[in-house]
Design an enzyme around this catalytic site. Structure first.
Site, PDB file in Angstrom:
ATOM      1  N   SER A  19       0.810  -1.222   0.000  1.00  0.00           N
ATOM      2  CA  SER A  19       0.000   0.000   0.000  1.00  0.00           C
ATOM      3  C   SER A  19       0.845   1.274   0.000  1.00  0.00           C
ATOM      4  O   SER A  19       1.509   1.567  -0.972  1.00  0.00           O
ATOM      5  CB  SER A  19      -0.958  -0.035   1.197  1.00  0.00           C
ATOM      6  OG  SER A  19      -1.836   1.046   1.152  1.00  0.00           O
TER       7      SER A  19
ATOM      8  N   ASP B 171      -2.467   6.353  -3.455  1.00  0.00           N
ATOM      9  CA  ASP B 171      -1.359   5.734  -2.728  1.00  0.00           C
ATOM     10  C   ASP B 171      -0.743   4.653  -3.633  1.00  0.00           C
ATOM     11  O   ASP B 171      -1.096   4.550  -4.812  1.00  0.00           O
ATOM     12  CB  ASP B 171      -1.847   5.162  -1.387  1.00  0.00           C
ATOM     13  CG  ASP B 171      -2.774   3.975  -1.550  1.00  0.00           C
ATOM     14  OD1 ASP B 171      -3.446   3.893  -2.596  1.00  0.00           O
ATOM     15  OD2 ASP B 171      -2.823   3.120  -0.642  1.00  0.00           O
TER      16      ASP B 171
HETATM   17 MG    MG Z   1      -3.526   1.296  -0.126  1.00  0.00          MG
END
Ligand code: MG
Length: 452
Positions: free
Chosen positions: A96, A235
């Protein structure tokens, strides 16, 4: 927190906590859990993605699964693909927003929802247990399918319609797989798209993969210099989205969430909306005004998704920019949310900064109190007991949250650090400071009471 799974799947530095051996074990355990079945495996653009994903795939194949390797994709692309192709599960290799030395493994259900903590416990037990192999005839080869981003793009366009004509948008892809979806969707909607950091590179040369305001200065500058209507940033795996206004200012997390909730309720009529305990009371205000209801959940997209399923919510989200549109799937979807915001701007025909001004803004204050890990449960018990003596509206879904006439306070142990966090929000700055002082004092008193 389990032995392998943390707050968001298996996550850690590659070669230290996360190894191909562990990934192989995780893949085998998932295959065993599913009893074979069909699984899609994707990865973000990190340099060790292929090493980890290949090990997961080997594990799944070793339990007789049919595996579709979708290559480098966004996390929501994987979720969407699993749903659209009617598969049994998905595995995403991603860390992430973490720095480049990290990677992770996260499991997804057939409806695009992340594995629940209960499911993760079952996987952990299988990882530590004795696994047998199927007969030699059960082994297959993994199939490759490069069409997952296209499947995702089509599904988003179907959901939001194709109206973005006349809008100039800058998208910062963080050198991650959002580059394969968001600019494509927005162009097909008719937007003029300018991209930043849109080449895949697991070193993250453009910026830190966490889309915080301090990492988005290039985007803010670009929006101003090209006179764009909107800035969009994701992100590292694009389950999150944040926005920059046409003035080049970072759009506040809670105000944007409230704006979206308002829009969705206007569209759907009344309904329930799921947000975590940390979201601003602005959301309550906006939702209540439209006759809707707010369901508060623990922090984490899986809890929001669970609440959506359980309560039949029309939308769910967290202030960090993970939004779930349950009509599509139950995985937070950054590119879908970005397209959604574009369609909102086109329909409103007003700049984002102006729309945000209609949403009230209240001061939020945060403070942490140091607290040894082993004392956290007793400190929290004490906080809950003391709070119940004094207040009526208390929610203990995640930590202790107290609802007041003119604000709220949340006391919650940190999941990763030896801290207990206090968050307060109130209608005025003075009141917020008063609440912060009161609840920080309470945590300190409880800490003393349990011998800290
Ligand atoms: Mg993420």
């Amino acid at each position: 927190m389990g032995r392998y799974f943390g707050t968001s799947g298996i996550r850690g530095k590659v070669g230290e906590f996360l190894t191909p051996e562990l990934a192989l074990r995780a893949g085998r355990a998932l295959g065993e859990y599913l009893g074979g079945g069909e699984v899609a495996v994707g990865r973000d653009a990190r340099v060790h993605g292929q090493a980890i994903a290949s090990a997961v795939i080997a594990g799944l194949l070793s339990q007789g699964c049919r595996v579709v390797d979708v290559g480098v994709v966004c996390t929501p692309t994987l979720g969407c693909y699993v749903v659209e192709e009617g598969l049994d599960a998905g595995v995403m290799v991603t860390a992430s927003h973490n720095p480049p030395e990290y990677n992770g493994i996260k499991f997804w259900n057939e409806d695009g929802m992340a594995f629940t903590p209960d499911q993760e416990r079952e996987i952990e037990e299988l990882m530590d247990g004795e696994l047998s192999y199927p007969g030699w005839r059960e082994f297959r080869e993994a199939e490759g399918d490069g069409s997952a981003p296209r499947v995702h793009v089509e599904r988003i366009l179907e959901e939001v319609g194709a109206d973005g004509e006349g809008l100039r948008v800058v998208v910062d892809c963080a050198n991650g797989p959002s580059a394969l979806v968001t600019p494509v969707v927005l162009r097909e909607m008719g937007c003029e798209v300018i991209t930043l950091n849109a080449h895949l590179d697991g070193h993250f040369p453009g910026r830190h993969p966490e889309p915080r305001p301090e990492h988005l200065e290039d985007l803010m500058r670009a929006v101003r210099s090209v006179g764009a209507d909107l800035g969009i940033a994701h992100d590292g795996d694009a389950d999150r989205v944040v926005f920059v206004t046409e003035e080049g200012e970072f759009a506040g997390y809670d105000e944007v969430l409230a704006l979206v909730c308002r829009r969705i309720l206007e569209e759907k009529g009344a309904g329930k909306v799921a947000v975590n305990v940390d979201a601003s009371m602005v959301v309550d205000e906006v939702v209540r005004e439209l006759g809707g209801e707010v369901v508060r959940t623990r922090v984490g997209d899986v809890y929001v998704a669970e609440a959506i399923k359980r309560e039949g919510c029309v939308f769910g989200g967290e202030p960090n920019g993970t939004w779930i549109h349950p009509d599509v799937h139950l995985c937070p979807d950054g590119p879908l949310s970005a397209a959604w915001m574009v369609s909102l701007l086109v329909e409103e025909d007003r700049p984002l900064s102006e729309l945000l001004e209609e949403v009230p803004r209240y001061p939020t204050l945060r403070e942490s109190v140091e607290c040894p890990e082993e004392l956290k449960p007793r400190v929290m018990e004490c906080v809950e007991r003391r709070v119940r003596e004094e207040y009526d509206r208390i929610d203990t879904v995640d930590g202790v949250r107290v609802e007041l006439e003119d604000g709220w306070a949340l006391v919650r142990p940190s999941g990763t650090e030896p801290l207990v966090r206090v968050t307060v929000e109130a209608e005025s700055r003075e009141r917020a400071e008063e609440l912060r002082d009161e609840f920080v004092r309470l945590v300190r008193e409880c800490l003393r009471e349990v011998g800290g």
